[in-house]
Each structure stands twice: as C-alpha cells, then as structure tokens.
Design an enzyme around this catalytic site. Structure first.
Site, PDB file in Angstrom:
ATOM      1  N   SER A   1       4.554   2.320   8.069  1.00 19.78           N
ATOM      2  CA  SER A   1       4.150   1.258   7.152  1.00 19.78           C
ATOM      3  C   SER A   1       5.327   0.724   6.349  1.00 19.78           C
ATOM      4  CB  SER A   1       3.085   1.778   6.191  1.00 19.78           C
ATOM      5  OG  SER A   1       1.887   2.053   6.848  1.00 19.78           O
ATOM      6  N   GLY A   2       5.287  -0.590   6.126  1.00 22.57           N
ATOM      7  CA  GLY A   2       6.334  -1.243   5.338  1.00 22.57           C
ATOM      8  C   GLY A   2       7.515  -1.701   6.153  1.00 22.57           C
TER       9      GLY A   2
ATOM     10  N   GLY B   1       3.496   6.473   8.539  1.00 24.09           N
ATOM     11  CA  GLY B   1       4.917   6.659   8.291  1.00 24.09           C
ATOM     12  C   GLY B   1       5.745   5.453   8.689  1.00 24.09           C
TER      13      GLY B   1
ATOM     14  N   ASP C   1      -0.680  -7.493   1.675  1.00 20.95           N
ATOM     15  CA  ASP C   1      -0.056  -6.166   1.660  1.00 20.95           C
ATOM     16  C   ASP C   1       1.463  -6.320   1.792  1.00 20.95           C
ATOM     17  OD1 ASP C   1       0.347  -3.442   1.699  1.00 20.95           O
ATOM     18  OD2 ASP C   1      -0.334  -3.172   3.772  1.00 20.95           O
TER      19      ASP C   1
ATOM     20  N   HIS D   1       0.812  -1.220   0.000  1.00 24.39           N
ATOM     21  CA  HIS D   1       0.000   0.000   0.000  1.00 24.39           C
ATOM     22  C   HIS D   1       0.843   1.266   0.000  1.00 24.39           C
ATOM     23  CE1 HIS D   1       0.576   0.129   4.475  1.00 24.39           C
ATOM     24  NE2 HIS D   1       0.465   1.431   4.274  1.00 24.39           N
TER      25      HIS D   1
END
Length: 288
Positions: free
Chosen positions: A219-220, A217, A122, A74
């Site tokens: 995420s990932g 911020g 995701d 995402h």
C-alpha cells in the site's frame, strides 16, 4: 509504457527531473504477488516507510520531488508522524544498503476528503525533514496530469515489499518486487467488485486469471506506466482484493484526479506533472 520527440523529452527532463538513461532503458522483466526481484536502481522513486508501530516496513510511497513523497492515506491510521522514517534508494529490507539515505517526516498531509470506509481519496503527502539530492538510485517519478488517459489494457508496473502470497503462511520478500498488470475500466471493475465500489477517484488493474497483484505491505506504493522515455505515476496502491485471485483486480487511487491538491499542498517544491495518453506519440510535462 512509449517529430515532437526531442522537444517532449527536453520538457520531461526539466519538468519532472527524470533522467533518460534511467527511465526507459531497464529490461522489462515480469514479490508483489506473481512478481520477481527488481534490479537495483530500476525504480529510483520507490520509498519504504518504517514505523515502530509495525517494527519496520509497513507501506510504500514514491518520491515526487526533492522534498515530497506520495503515499496512501490509509497507511497512517494510528501512526505517530514523528516516528516515521522514509528510506530512499533501498533495494532490500535486510543487510547493507550502499545507495540508501533516510529522512524523517516533518509534515503528513492526508487528503481532507479521505474516507476510511470507502477508501475514496486514499492519498497522502509526506514532507521530508530535509531535501534529497538526486542520484541514479534516487530520482522522482513524473505525476500523471489531470488530462491523462489510461485506457483499458494499458500496461502498468507495480512495485513493493508486500506479501507475495495470501493465506495462512504469510511471506514477505527481502528484495523489492516488480510485476506488470493491465488497466481495467471502472465500469468493468464495478461489475467484478460490486456496484459503486469504484469511484472516479480510483482505477483498477489486474489480470483476469489472477496471479499478479498487490498485497498487504505494498500500500502507498506507485503504479507507473511508460510513455516516450518518461515514467508516469498513474496510481497509488490502495487495496488488493484477495491478493491476486482471479477476477479480483487491485484498486488504486487515480493520481490524475489530484493535480490541483498536490500543487496546493506542496507549495514551491512542485513535482513534474506529465500528461499520459497512449494515443499521442509522446507525453508532455510541465513544472507545476
């Protein structure tokens, strides 16, 4: 985070290229919401992703081999791959970065079954423009193998440069933040977040009282646990529900579901896959 020992350690070093003097000897101090500044070099696989679209840092990721970074699908909606910059060895988002290097991205691989509506699958892979040399500040993390088990209550560390609080007055830290949360089984997480929200490709972690969580911020970025002297990535930060509110656990992509996809996508430069099972005395790892 933990007879066989010598053999298992040797395999871990060769398979996932972790160094024992880095993964397992850092002081475990519990901004991510409710976190503190990380020590330099404490999380050598953490990367910071930058894009002109966001005028700087917008998501995190983890180095899993000398050429590949793991992140969340995402993160890349509307992002031009050719403008992405990956920073490795970065500690702060401001000032001088003595141990830092950067790479562009040659290929972005989004999981083919990713759903932007449900956040199922995701997960994404970034192929770096050139390989990186490992230092004590830049190292890959081991990736959870498909037979890994993360029972309820398993301690997991999350790291990132995301918001340290939710609400109107947004706050972003300069220094990489770290905190520890506990795994919540999927059935309980569905009870908290809504029936069917959490699929088998996801996992949840948080504290019942709230206060420690991921936020925008982060995420990932990686969620990792330690077994033996090996740090294993169990999850990719996918969604934070209200950033640390009580009974609102964070949602993570369950990395162990994707061993075959990662293997197929990365080709010859495979990461090290480590089996995490707290019921065993040590983890095992293999290359590929």
């Amino acid at each position: 985070m933990r007879t066989l020992t010598c053999m298992a350690l040797l395999i871990c070093v060769k398979g996932c290229l972790s160094r024992l003097n880095v993964c397992g000897r850092r002081p475990l101090k519990p901004r991510i919401v409710g976190g503190v500044d990380a020590h330099e070099g404490a999380w050598p696989w953490q990367v910071s992703l930058h894009s002109p679209k966001y005028k700087g840092h917008f998501c995190g990721g983890s180095l899993i081999s000398s050429e590949w970074v793991l992140s969340a699908a995402h993160c890349f909606a509307g992002v031009n791959t050719s403008t992405l910059v990956v920073y490795l060895g970065r500690m702060t988002q401001q000032g001088v970065h003595a141990h830092e290097i950067s790479r562009n991205v040659s290929t972005l691989v989004i999981h083919p079954d990713y759903s932007s509506d449900t956040y199922n699958n995701d997960i994404a892979l970034l192929h770096l423009s050139s390989s990186v040399n490992f230092t004590k500040f830049i190292r890959p993390v081991c990736v959870a193998a498909e037979d890994s088990i993360f029972p309820s209550g398993t301690n997991c560390w999350i790291t990132g440069w995301g918001q340290t609080a939710s609400g109107v007055n947004l706050s972003y830290p300069e220094t990489l933040q770290e905190t520890v949360v506990s795994v919540i089984i999927n059935s309980q997480c569905n009870d908290l977040l809504g029936a069917g929200v959490i699929t088998e490709n996801m996992m949840c972690a948080g504290l019942q009282q709230g206060g420690k969580d991921t936020c925008q911020g982060d995420s990932g970025g990686p969620m990792v646990s330690q077994q033996c002297s090996v740090w294993v990535q169990s999850g990719v930060i996918s969604r934070g529900h209200d950033c640390g509110q009580p009974n609102e656990p964070g949602v993570y992509t369950r990395v162990s579901q994707y061993q075959q996809w990662i293997t197929t996508s990365t080709g010859p430069n495979l990461p090290g896959f480590a089996t995490f099972n707290p019921l065993n005395s040590c983890s095992t790892a293999s290359q590929g």
